[in-house]
Write a protein that holds these residues in place. Structure first.
Motif, short mmCIF file in Angstrom:
data_model
loop_
_atom_site.label_atom_id
_atom_site.label_comp_id
_atom_site.label_asym_id
_atom_site.label_seq_id
_atom_site.Cartn_x
_atom_site.Cartn_y
_atom_site.Cartn_z
N SER A 181 0.83 -1.21 0.00
CA SER A 181 0.00 0.00 0.00
C SER A 181 0.86 1.26 0.00
O SER A 181 0.40 2.33 0.38
CB SER A 181 -0.97 0.03 1.19
N GLY A 182 2.11 1.13 -0.45
CA GLY A 182 3.03 2.26 -0.44
C GLY A 182 3.59 2.57 0.93
O GLY A 182 4.44 3.45 1.08
N GLY A 190 3.92 -5.24 -4.13
CA GLY A 190 3.26 -4.12 -4.79
C GLY A 190 3.42 -2.84 -4.00
O GLY A 190 3.50 -2.87 -2.77
N TYR A 191 3.46 -1.72 -4.71
CA TYR A 191 3.66 -0.41 -4.07
C TYR A 191 2.66 0.60 -4.62
O TYR A 191 3.02 1.71 -5.02
CB TYR A 191 5.10 0.05 -4.27
N VAL A 192 1.38 0.21 -4.59
CA VAL A 192 0.33 1.08 -5.09
C VAL A 192 0.11 2.22 -4.09
O VAL A 192 0.00 1.99 -2.89
CB VAL A 192 -0.98 0.30 -5.29
N GLY A 193 0.04 3.45 -4.60
CA GLY A 193 -0.28 4.58 -3.74
C GLY A 193 0.93 5.43 -3.40
O GLY A 193 2.05 5.17 -3.81
N HIS A 250 6.28 -4.87 -8.16
CA HIS A 250 5.39 -4.07 -8.99
C HIS A 250 5.29 -2.66 -8.41
O HIS A 250 5.39 -2.47 -7.21
CB HIS A 250 4.01 -4.71 -9.09
N GLU A 251 5.11 -1.69 -9.30
CA GLU A 251 5.11 -0.26 -8.93
C GLU A 251 6.42 0.16 -8.26
O GLU A 251 6.45 1.08 -7.45
CB GLU A 251 3.92 0.09 -8.01
#
Length: 699
Positions: free
Chosen positions: A412-413, A440-443, A478-479
């Motif tokens: 989640s960043g 993942g590193y969304v946000g 990802h991200e």
């Protein structure tokens, strides 16, 4: 190496006349000199044609005099290097690392500070870096800017995306250098977090083509303890200047001598195949720091993932924020959760039946209900499953079927939170036998104010790979910031996204057909990409009649991407039932290798087409992938790479006669012919189409 010809004229310890170093083939010449003011400059010549005009080098420091002029040369050292090495996983079994090197040892008279500039000249281009030796006059220091220039000769055609400090998930623009303008872009493109601070800033790698047909690529390699480099474009003078991504308080990099910058790279050739096939970025990274690499293995996988993107299921268990806030404080199921024990078993059965290695499950852990867009710090603990996902039951079932589970960690960043939980999360993976994690590193990033591409985050992404190696785990990020060859140093960093992947086709304006013809010239130069190809149900109206989104390729092109988009970690991204309706086409995904002994780029033109032949690791078996942009294409490939004197069965998966990426994307045909190394195969690629071919020995 032939002794370098040096033309020196010393005046007060300052070199005022250029020195040249040649590539092994002598096609590329690097010229270095100090100006009358002691400012370092360089230029690059390719086959007598100047491709980088005289450009300055230098570093500015916070609260200290800049390291950009007043230099003299103390000494220089030259050497020739030819050291082949064998990657753990890769496009070829052996990579040649061959170059000529010169190091200039510089001293700044006013400060008595020392800085070295190292140049490596390869047959495909030039690389240079700044080296800061241990010294009394420079210990801890802060870089406030890097004054590296790339002064171009002409108004080249460029393939570019905006200089966004937080995302690379853009479709490429194809314009002249003079036409680069971020303000003219339609940013309604599905990207959740954007940080574009300049109208004329672009990201590297920047792929270009000169009016007279010379291909030029500006990039970097071995970004370690340093921010990512973007490029500020002077659209009138065709000049590029380095722009380092800042941290939350505006500083660029905190360093202590001895240390080095990343390599700045300039690839140049009159043949696009030399660029797309280059291993220069990998070569500029340090050799593997992992002694025992036997546990690092390629994987082909399926997973609970695409069904969320097409709206069939959700990552969260309870649905909306209101649904989880029941009177008893417990999560209440929405009925659409994808990561259930039963659904995961269905994917495990499918993987086992069709010979896949692993299954990815996203949305298995608590916390998905209310984090997105809220910049919330403590979202996931990475160890607690939802009530309908039984870790032990799933693991035992997968083990009984010979399938490995792939863990998913959406941060989640909130990087600070992830690092606090990292060891416990990796211990859980070890406990249940997970060999790999997709992170993942969304946000927006936490610590707040940091960017995805800053020094802090670069260090984080590299640290996760290092810590994962301690647990013998592989990482697919990802991200993240885009890779710069670090997978040579930590080969367990098996893949990354770091570009606009296939998922954008499910719920946004998508990726134009030319997108996949550009990525091998840009993003993939830095390392393998988890692009998630293999979508068979191409139009999203299949799931919802009101949807107009679609994958912007033909089905045959989705097969070809398994060859053209290199990764030792490849996903068959579509739903099992969609593959079961096309078992003949699905056979190629089952057959295609993901680790290679050799790769030959047969045809290449950025933004238009790419044709690649690859030999399976340890087998006399080959695959070809050919893709095109929006335009249909006819071509012919010679099969000279096949073993002479042997016969092969070629199974050709091609666009149907009426195929079109927009009008009829699922039209395909399959045929089988017998071929030898003397054979030729004619390819007919539809608009936005492709061809995939497998070659197996005839008994």
């Amino acid at each position: 190496m032939k002794k370098l010809s040096l033309f020196l004229f010393l005046f007060s310890g300052i070199i005022v006349q250029a020195q040249s170093i040649l590539s092994p083939s002598k096609n590329i010449s690097l010229e270095f000199k100090l100006s009358n003011e002691g400012k370092p400059t360089y230029k690059v010549v390719y086959k007598t044609k100047e491709v980088i005009k005289e450009s300055t080098l230098g570093i500015t420091l916070k609260d200290n005099q800049a390291l950009e002029n007043g230099f003299s040369v103390l000494k220089q050292e030259t050497k020739a290097v030819n050291e082949p090495w064998n990657p753990v996983l890769g496009e070829q079994a052996t990579i040649q690392n061959k170059y000529n090197q010169v190091t200039y040892y510089l001293s700044q008279k006013a400060t008595n500070r020392k800085i070295n500039i190292i140049f490596k000249v390869y047959d495909e281009g030039v690389a240079f870096r700044y080296e800061f030796p241990k010294q009394e006059s420079l210990n801890y220091f802060i870089i406030s800017d890097e004054k590296t220039e790339f002064n171009l000769v002409e108004n080249h055609k460029a393939f570019w995306i905006p200089g966004d400090y937080d995302s690379q998930e853009y479709a490429y623009n194809e314009t002249k250098i003079s036409e680069i303008d971020n303000s003219k872009l339609d940013l309604n493109n599905g990207i959740g977090v954007k940080s574009i601070a300049s109208q004329s800033r672009v990201q590297s790698p920047l792929m270009m083509k000169s009016p007279n047909g010379i291909y030029i690529n500006i990039f970097e390699a071995a970004v370690v303890n340093y921010p990512i480099m973007h490029l500020d474009v002077d659209t009138k003078n065709y000049s590029l200047k380095s722009n380092l991504v800042p941290n939350a308080i505006g500083d660029k990099a905190y360093l202590q001598t001895p240390c080095v910058s990343p390599w700045r790279t300039i690839m140049v050739s009159n043949d696009a195949r030399d660029i797309v096939g280059s291993k220069m970025i990998l070569n500029l990274n340090e050799p593997s720091k992992i002694e025992d690499t036997s546990w690092i293995k390629p994987m082909k996988y399926v997973g609970v993932w695409w069904e969320m993107h097409v709206g069939k299921a959700t990552w969260d268990y309870a649905g909306s924020q209101n649904a989880q806030n029941a009177a008893d404080g417990q999560l209440k199921p929405s009925g659409k959760h994808g990561a259930t024990t039963a659904n995961t078993k269905r994917y495990i059965d499918f993987a086992a039946k069709h010979g896949f290695d692993g299954v990815l499950v996203e949305g298995w852990n608590v916390g998905w209900e209310d984090w997105f867009g809220n910049w919330k710090e403590n979202v996931f603990d990475f160890v607690t499953p939802y009530p309908d996902f039984n870790l032990k039951e799933v693991n035992d079932y997968a083990k009984s079927k010979g399938i490995k589970m792939i863990m998913h960690h959406e941060t989640s960043g909130s990087v600070a939170n992830y690092e606090r939980h990292l060891d416990r999360a990796f211990e859980l993976m070890q406990q249940f036998g997970y060999p790999a994690v997709k992170s993942g590193y969304v946000g927006r990033i936490i610590p707040r104010g940091e960017f995805h591409d800053g020094q802090t985050m670069v260090n984080h992404f590299n640290f996760v790979a290092q810590r994962a190696a301690d647990y013998k785990l592989m990482v697919n990020s990802h991200e993240s910031s885009r890779p710069t060859g670090y997978n040579r140093t930590y080969p367990n960093y098996i893949a990354a996204e770091a570009a606009r992947g296939n998922e954008f086709n499910a719920w946004s304006v998508g990726n134009p057909p030319m997108h996949e013809t550009i990525l091998p010239f840009t993003r993939l130069l830095g390392g393998p990409m988890d692009y998630t190809p293999g979508i068979f149900e191409i139009k999203m109206s299949y799931y919802d009649a009101t949807k107009k989104e679609q994958v912007h390729t033909t089905l045959a092109k989705q097969l070809a991407l398994y060859v053209t988009m290199y990764s030792p970690l490849q996903m068959a991204a579509d739903l099992p039932e969609n593959y079961e309706r096309h078992p003949d086409a699905f056979q190629f995904i089952k057959d295609v290798a993901v680790n290679w002994d050799n790769s030959i780029y047969l045809e290449a033109e950025p933004g238009e087409y790419l044709t690649v032949a690859r030999k399976t690791k340890g087998k006399d078996e080959w695959f070809i992938g050919a893709i095109t942009d929006e335009k249909a294409r006819k071509t012919e490939v010679k099969l000279y790479f096949l073993t002479k004197g042997k016969k092969y069965k070629a199974t050709i998966y091609e666009d149907g006669k009426d195929a079109d990426w927009e009008k009829n994307p699922k039209s395909y045909a399959i045929k089988t012919i017998q071929v030898t190394s003397n054979s030729k195969i004619k390819l007919n690629l539809a608009n936005g189409g492709g061809t995939a071919i497998s070659f197996t020995l005839v008994d």
